[in-house]
Design a protein around this motif. Structure first.
Motif, PDB file in Angstrom:
ATOM      1  N   GLU A  79       0.844  -1.189   0.000  1.00  0.00           N
ATOM      2  CA  GLU A  79       0.000   0.000   0.000  1.00  0.00           C
ATOM      3  C   GLU A  79       0.889   1.253   0.000  1.00  0.00           C
ATOM      4  OE1 GLU A  79      -2.862  -0.568   3.155  1.00  0.00           O
ATOM      5  OE2 GLU A  79      -3.532  -2.469   2.302  1.00  0.00           O
ATOM      6  N   ASP A  80       0.636   2.234   0.895  1.00  0.00           N
ATOM      7  CA  ASP A  80       1.400   3.486   0.871  1.00  0.00           C
ATOM      8  C   ASP A  80       2.862   3.340   1.285  1.00  0.00           C
ATOM      9  OD1 ASP A  80      -0.705   4.929  -0.124  1.00  0.00           O
ATOM     10  OD2 ASP A  80      -1.336   5.734   1.806  1.00  0.00           O
ATOM     11  N   ALA A  81       3.213   2.240   1.904  1.00  0.00           N
ATOM     12  CA  ALA A  81       4.611   2.032   2.306  1.00  0.00           C
ATOM     13  C   ALA A  81       5.542   1.940   1.105  1.00  0.00           C
ATOM     14  CB  ALA A  81       4.737   0.791   3.169  1.00  0.00           C
ATOM     15  N   VAL A  82       5.021   1.560  -0.067  1.00  0.00           N
ATOM     16  CA  VAL A  82       5.881   1.470  -1.250  1.00  0.00           C
ATOM     17  C   VAL A  82       6.439   2.830  -1.639  1.00  0.00           C
ATOM     18  CG1 VAL A  82       4.724  -0.601  -2.118  1.00  0.00           C
ATOM     19  CG2 VAL A  82       4.015   1.662  -2.950  1.00  0.00           C
ATOM     20  N   LEU A  83       5.870   3.899  -1.119  1.00  0.00           N
ATOM     21  CA  LEU A  83       6.404   5.235  -1.396  1.00  0.00           C
ATOM     22  C   LEU A  83       7.814   5.398  -0.844  1.00  0.00           C
ATOM     23  CD1 LEU A  83       3.180   7.325  -0.709  1.00  0.00           C
ATOM     24  CD2 LEU A  83       4.124   6.632  -2.932  1.00  0.00           C
ATOM     25  N   ALA A  84       8.216   4.528   0.064  1.00  0.00           N
ATOM     26  CA  ALA A  84       9.579   4.554   0.597  1.00  0.00           C
ATOM     27  C   ALA A  84      10.612   4.260  -0.491  1.00  0.00           C
ATOM     28  CB  ALA A  84       9.722   3.565   1.742  1.00  0.00           C
ATOM     29  N   LEU A  85      10.180   3.646  -1.568  1.00  0.00           N
ATOM     30  CA  LEU A  85      11.106   3.371  -2.678  1.00  0.00           C
ATOM     31  C   LEU A  85      11.651   4.662  -3.278  1.00  0.00           C
ATOM     32  CD1 LEU A  85       9.067   0.547  -4.454  1.00  0.00           C
ATOM     33  CD2 LEU A  85      11.087   0.266  -2.996  1.00  0.00           C
ATOM     34  N   THR A  86      10.945   5.768  -3.081  1.00  0.00           N
ATOM     35  CA  THR A  86      11.376   7.060  -3.640  1.00  0.00           C
ATOM     36  C   THR A  86      12.078   7.923  -2.607  1.00  0.00           C
ATOM     37  OG1 THR A  86       9.297   8.180  -3.121  1.00  0.00           O
ATOM     38  CG2 THR A  86       9.435   7.050  -5.247  1.00  0.00           C
ATOM     39  N   ASP A  87      12.129   7.490  -1.362  1.00  0.00           N
ATOM     40  CA  ASP A  87      12.704   8.288  -0.271  1.00  0.00           C
ATOM     41  C   ASP A  87      14.208   8.062  -0.198  1.00  0.00           C
ATOM     42  OD1 ASP A  87      13.309   9.687   2.017  1.00  0.00           O
ATOM     43  OD2 ASP A  87      11.836   8.677   3.278  1.00  0.00           O
ATOM     44  N   GLN A  88      14.961   9.028  -0.663  1.00  0.00           N
ATOM     45  CA  GLN A  88      16.424   8.907  -0.672  1.00  0.00           C
ATOM     46  C   GLN A  88      17.037   9.142   0.707  1.00  0.00           C
ATOM     47  OE1 GLN A  88      17.978   7.809  -3.387  1.00  0.00           O
ATOM     48  NE2 GLN A  88      15.960   7.675  -4.311  1.00  0.00           N
ATOM     49  N   GLU A  89      16.312   9.791   1.607  1.00  0.00           N
ATOM     50  CA  GLU A  89      16.844  10.098   2.930  1.00  0.00           C
ATOM     51  C   GLU A  89      16.777   8.900   3.883  1.00  0.00           C
ATOM     52  OE1 GLU A  89      15.291  13.674   4.634  1.00  0.00           O
ATOM     53  OE2 GLU A  89      15.324  14.681   2.702  1.00  0.00           O
ATOM     54  N   GLN A  90      15.855   7.987   3.642  1.00  0.00           N
ATOM     55  CA  GLN A  90      15.674   6.827   4.515  1.00  0.00           C
ATOM     56  C   GLN A  90      16.025   5.554   3.748  1.00  0.00           C
ATOM     57  OE1 GLN A  90      14.658   6.581   7.958  1.00  0.00           O
ATOM     58  NE2 GLN A  90      15.571   4.641   7.436  1.00  0.00           N
ATOM     59  N   PRO A  91      17.272   5.086   3.871  1.00  0.00           N
ATOM     60  CA  PRO A  91      17.625   3.848   3.166  1.00  0.00           C
ATOM     61  C   PRO A  91      16.864   2.653   3.743  1.00  0.00           C
ATOM     62  CG  PRO A  91      19.426   4.549   4.583  1.00  0.00           C
ATOM     63  CD  PRO A  91      18.365   5.619   4.663  1.00  0.00           C
ATOM     64  N   LEU A  92      16.477   1.778   2.863  1.00  0.00           N
ATOM     65  CA  LEU A  92      15.766   0.563   3.267  1.00  0.00           C
ATOM     66  C   LEU A  92      16.757  -0.569   3.498  1.00  0.00           C
ATOM     67  CD1 LEU A  92      12.847   0.713   0.679  1.00  0.00           C
ATOM     68  CD2 LEU A  92      12.713   1.182   3.134  1.00  0.00           C
TER      69      LEU A  92
END
Length: 92
Positions: free
Chosen positions: A35-48
């Motif tokens: 769901e909305d957690a996939v938006l983390a794929l675009t977050d460069q500040e928070q590495p997964l």
């Protein structure tokens, strides 16, 4: 896997539960973004973590599928396989 956990989150990266999820992550754990957690794929500040996966259908629906490495995108069959692999599962 005995002492490892599968973390599953549907919260956007700016949600407090998303940050709690990442802080609870330990070596050997895995993370599924949906769901909305996939938006983390675009977050460069928070590495997964390196063992992070995103549901392909959700990433495509939010137009971020092209931002994830191919091996990081999973389908529902892969999702079920991961849930069968881990003894502990936490939904955030």
């Amino acid at each position: 896997m005995t002492d490892t956990t599968l973390h599953i989150t549907n919260k956007a990266p700016d949600h407090p539960r998303f940050r709690h999820c990442l802080s609870a992550f330990r070596e050997g754990d895995a993370l599924i973004l949906m769901e909305d957690a996939v938006l983390a794929l675009t977050d460069q500040e928070q590495p997964l973590p390196s063992t992070s996966y995103a549901l392909s259908a959700d990433a495509q629906a939010r137009a971020v599928a092209n931002r994830a490495p191919r091996q990081q995108l999973i389908d529902y069959n892969d999702f079920v396989q991961l849930t069968a692999t881990y003894l502990r599962i936490i939904n955030w």
